[in-house]
Motif scaffolding. Sequence first.
Motif, PDB file in Angstrom:
ATOM      1  N   HIS A  63       9.175  40.724 -51.371  1.00 24.91           N
ATOM      2  CA  HIS A  63       7.877  40.065 -51.195  1.00 24.91           C
ATOM      3  C   HIS A  63       7.076  40.637 -50.030  1.00 24.91           C
ATOM      4  O   HIS A  63       6.028  40.098 -49.696  1.00 24.91           O
ATOM      5  CB  HIS A  63       8.108  38.568 -50.959  1.00 24.91           C
ATOM      6  N   ARG A  64       7.580  41.726 -49.384  1.00 21.15           N
ATOM      7  CA  ARG A  64       6.977  42.101 -48.112  1.00 21.15           C
ATOM      8  C   ARG A  64       6.218  43.424 -48.149  1.00 21.15           C
ATOM      9  O   ARG A  64       6.827  44.486 -48.261  1.00 21.15           O
ATOM     10  CB  ARG A  64       8.086  42.163 -47.043  1.00 21.15           C
ATOM     11  N   GLY A 112       9.350  34.939 -56.796  1.00 23.96           N
ATOM     12  CA  GLY A 112       8.956  34.017 -55.731  1.00 23.96           C
ATOM     13  C   GLY A 112      10.130  33.158 -55.297  1.00 23.96           C
ATOM     14  O   GLY A 112      10.231  32.746 -54.143  1.00 23.96           O
ATOM     15  N   LEU A 114      13.414  33.473 -54.189  1.00 29.37           N
ATOM     16  CA  LEU A 114      14.178  34.634 -53.719  1.00 29.37           C
ATOM     17  C   LEU A 114      15.573  34.635 -54.338  1.00 29.37           C
ATOM     18  O   LEU A 114      16.207  33.592 -54.453  1.00 29.37           O
ATOM     19  CB  LEU A 114      14.271  34.620 -52.196  1.00 29.37           C
ATOM     20  N   ASP A 143      17.529  40.831 -46.243  1.00 32.17           N
ATOM     21  CA  ASP A 143      18.835  40.391 -45.733  1.00 32.17           C
ATOM     22  C   ASP A 143      19.072  38.908 -46.042  1.00 32.17           C
ATOM     23  O   ASP A 143      20.157  38.515 -46.477  1.00 32.17           O
ATOM     24  CB  ASP A 143      18.908  40.624 -44.215  1.00 32.17           C
ATOM     25  N   GLY A 144      18.041  38.075 -45.836  1.00 30.28           N
ATOM     26  CA  GLY A 144      18.199  36.637 -46.113  1.00 30.28           C
ATOM     27  C   GLY A 144      18.502  36.408 -47.585  1.00 30.28           C
ATOM     28  O   GLY A 144      19.396  35.620 -47.946  1.00 30.28           O
ATOM     29  N   THR A 145      17.795  37.139 -48.447  1.00 35.53           N
ATOM     30  CA  THR A 145      17.960  36.986 -49.894  1.00 35.53           C
ATOM     31  C   THR A 145      19.367  37.378 -50.342  1.00 35.53           C
ATOM     32  O   THR A 145      19.873  36.866 -51.350  1.00 35.53           O
ATOM     33  CB  THR A 145      16.883  37.845 -50.610  1.00 35.53           C
ATOM     34  N   ASN A 172      15.811  43.622 -42.137  1.00 34.33           N
ATOM     35  CA  ASN A 172      14.846  43.666 -41.024  1.00 34.33           C
ATOM     36  C   ASN A 172      15.212  42.674 -39.928  1.00 34.33           C
ATOM     37  O   ASN A 172      14.387  42.363 -39.072  1.00 34.33           O
ATOM     38  CB  ASN A 172      13.418  43.439 -41.543  1.00 34.33           C
ATOM     39  N   TRP A 174      15.604  39.515 -39.743  1.00 30.71           N
ATOM     40  CA  TRP A 174      15.123  38.140 -39.778  1.00 30.71           C
ATOM     41  C   TRP A 174      14.814  37.674 -41.203  1.00 30.71           C
ATOM     42  O   TRP A 174      14.412  38.486 -42.040  1.00 30.71           O
ATOM     43  CB  TRP A 174      13.832  37.992 -38.950  1.00 30.71           C
TER      44      TRP A 174
HETATM   45  C1  TPP Z   1      15.041  30.457 -52.968  1.00 32.91           C
HETATM   46  C2  TPP Z   1      14.015  30.571 -51.891  1.00 32.91           C
HETATM   47  N1  TPP Z   1      14.259  30.003 -50.692  1.00 32.91           N
HETATM   48  C3  TPP Z   1      13.331  30.078 -49.709  1.00 32.91           C
HETATM   49  C4  TPP Z   1      12.135  30.714 -49.921  1.00 32.91           C
HETATM   50  C5  TPP Z   1      11.084  30.778 -48.802  1.00 32.91           C
HETATM   51  N2  TPP Z   1      11.093  32.113 -48.185  1.00 32.91           N
HETATM   52  C6  TPP Z   1      10.154  33.027 -48.502  1.00 32.91           C
HETATM   53  S1  TPP Z   1      10.414  34.491 -47.704  1.00 32.91           S
HETATM   54  C7  TPP Z   1      11.795  33.901 -46.930  1.00 32.91           C
HETATM   55  C8  TPP Z   1      12.600  34.795 -46.012  1.00 32.91           C
HETATM   56  C9  TPP Z   1      13.382  35.804 -46.735  1.00 32.91           C
HETATM   57  O1  TPP Z   1      14.074  36.632 -45.841  1.00 32.91           O
HETATM   58  P1  TPP Z   1      14.572  38.070 -46.255  1.00 32.91           P
HETATM   59  O2  TPP Z   1      15.224  38.029 -47.575  1.00 32.91           O
HETATM   60  O3  TPP Z   1      15.358  38.580 -45.110  1.00 32.91           O
HETATM   61  O4  TPP Z   1      13.224  38.890 -46.433  1.00 32.91           O
HETATM   62  P2  TPP Z   1      12.082  39.150 -45.330  1.00 32.91           P
HETATM   63  O5  TPP Z   1      11.132  37.999 -45.400  1.00 32.91           O
HETATM   64  O6  TPP Z   1      12.739  39.276 -44.012  1.00 32.91           O
HETATM   65  O7  TPP Z   1      11.426  40.414 -45.761  1.00 32.91           O
HETATM   66  C10 TPP Z   1      12.039  32.585 -47.284  1.00 32.91           C
HETATM   67  C11 TPP Z   1      13.148  31.781 -46.755  1.00 32.91           C
HETATM   68  C12 TPP Z   1      11.911  31.284 -51.204  1.00 32.91           C
HETATM   69  N3  TPP Z   1      10.764  31.921 -51.487  1.00 32.91           N
HETATM   70  N4  TPP Z   1      12.870  31.195 -52.167  1.00 32.91           N
END
Ligand code: TPP
Length: 317
Positions: A63-64, A112, A114, A143-145, A172, A174
């Motif tokens: 998404h970035r 959307g 993630l 990384d969060g995903t 990245n 965060w």
């Molecule tokens: C299942 C889900 N949980 C939470 C969100 C809200 N959200 C959007 S971006 C994001 C951070 C994702 O972090 P990462 O995967 O590290 O990608 P970055 O934003 O660092 O590029 C979150 C929690 C979402 N879109 N989908």
Amino acid sequence: MDNKLKLDIYKKIILSRRLEERIAELIKAGQVGGFMHPGVGQEALQVAAITTLRPSDYMLYAHRGVAYWVARGIPIEKVLCDLAGREGGTDHGKGGVMHVVYPELGVLGASGTLGGCFPIAAGAGLSIKVKHEDKVVLCFFGDGTSNRGTFHESLNFCAVRKLPVVFLCENNGWAVSMSTEKSTAVKDIADRRHGYAMPGKTFDGNDVEQVFDAVNQAIKHARAGNGPSLLEAKTYRLWGHWIGDPDSYRSREEVEKHWRRDPIPIYERKLMDEKVLVESIKAEIDEDARVQIDRAIEFMQNQPSPNPESALDDVYA
Ligand SMILES: Cc1ncc(C[n+]2csc(CCOP(=O)(O)OP(=O)(O)O)c2C)c(N)n1
Ligand SMILES: [Mg+2]
């Protein structure tokens, strides 16, 4: 990499950075109402990785940032129309930049929700295998995903079925205000490849050549029928999570430290040392980006909003 390819990557990185700077201005001035996660700091990685693909391959972006679309060759005026909710967008201005879809170039969009990208990538990979096509899938994610359950299900499935999918983590540091250190047990996310018996590696995502070489190798491996890989590019989100994020969860020292690793001056220095880039060409590339962006903004501003009666067009039911 030959000099033409190096310069092409450099041009796309510069166009991406300049476009994002202008988008931030438009959003802050209230001139477009769209929402955007900026990719400043991650452009080198996104452009170098996508450059390894053929036009017929598939990709799922995270998404970035705008560099995915610039690198893939989607006209930037279309992306601006998606952002601004104008008819001229890839989705006729109805989905925003989270839903830029361009089947002509295999761009399957982002999820959307993630983690939705992983099973979609696996499905695209399965379709390639069933149809005996000469294609691969490149799937970006953060990384969060990588901590969603779909990661495990999809990577295991792709490994068992030897599907032509390259999973590329943009680590990245965060996920909004949650640091990777706090959220993730392994130091290197690519280490998880051992759980799926697939190849892969961790590398510097701010180094164009390291990214290109690692992704190119994994893409070739997939194209040859040898199955998926798990790659991890270490990078940093230099701006806030979204345009307008007060960014109060990180220290200024940390962010400053990473600005000194901004991939653009690093690549510029390298290309100048190699005499691939000189000051006059650098200035021309910058000016060309400005002209392209001005034209695209003008196009966007002259486009109408989508007709409300078209709201349900293109909805699969
Ligand atoms: C299942 C889900 N949980 C939470 C969100 C809200 N959200 C959007 S971006 C994001 C951070 C994702 O972090 P990462 O995967 O590290 O990608 P970055 O934003 O660092 O590029 C979150 C929690 C979402 N879109 N989908
Ligand atoms: Mg992240």
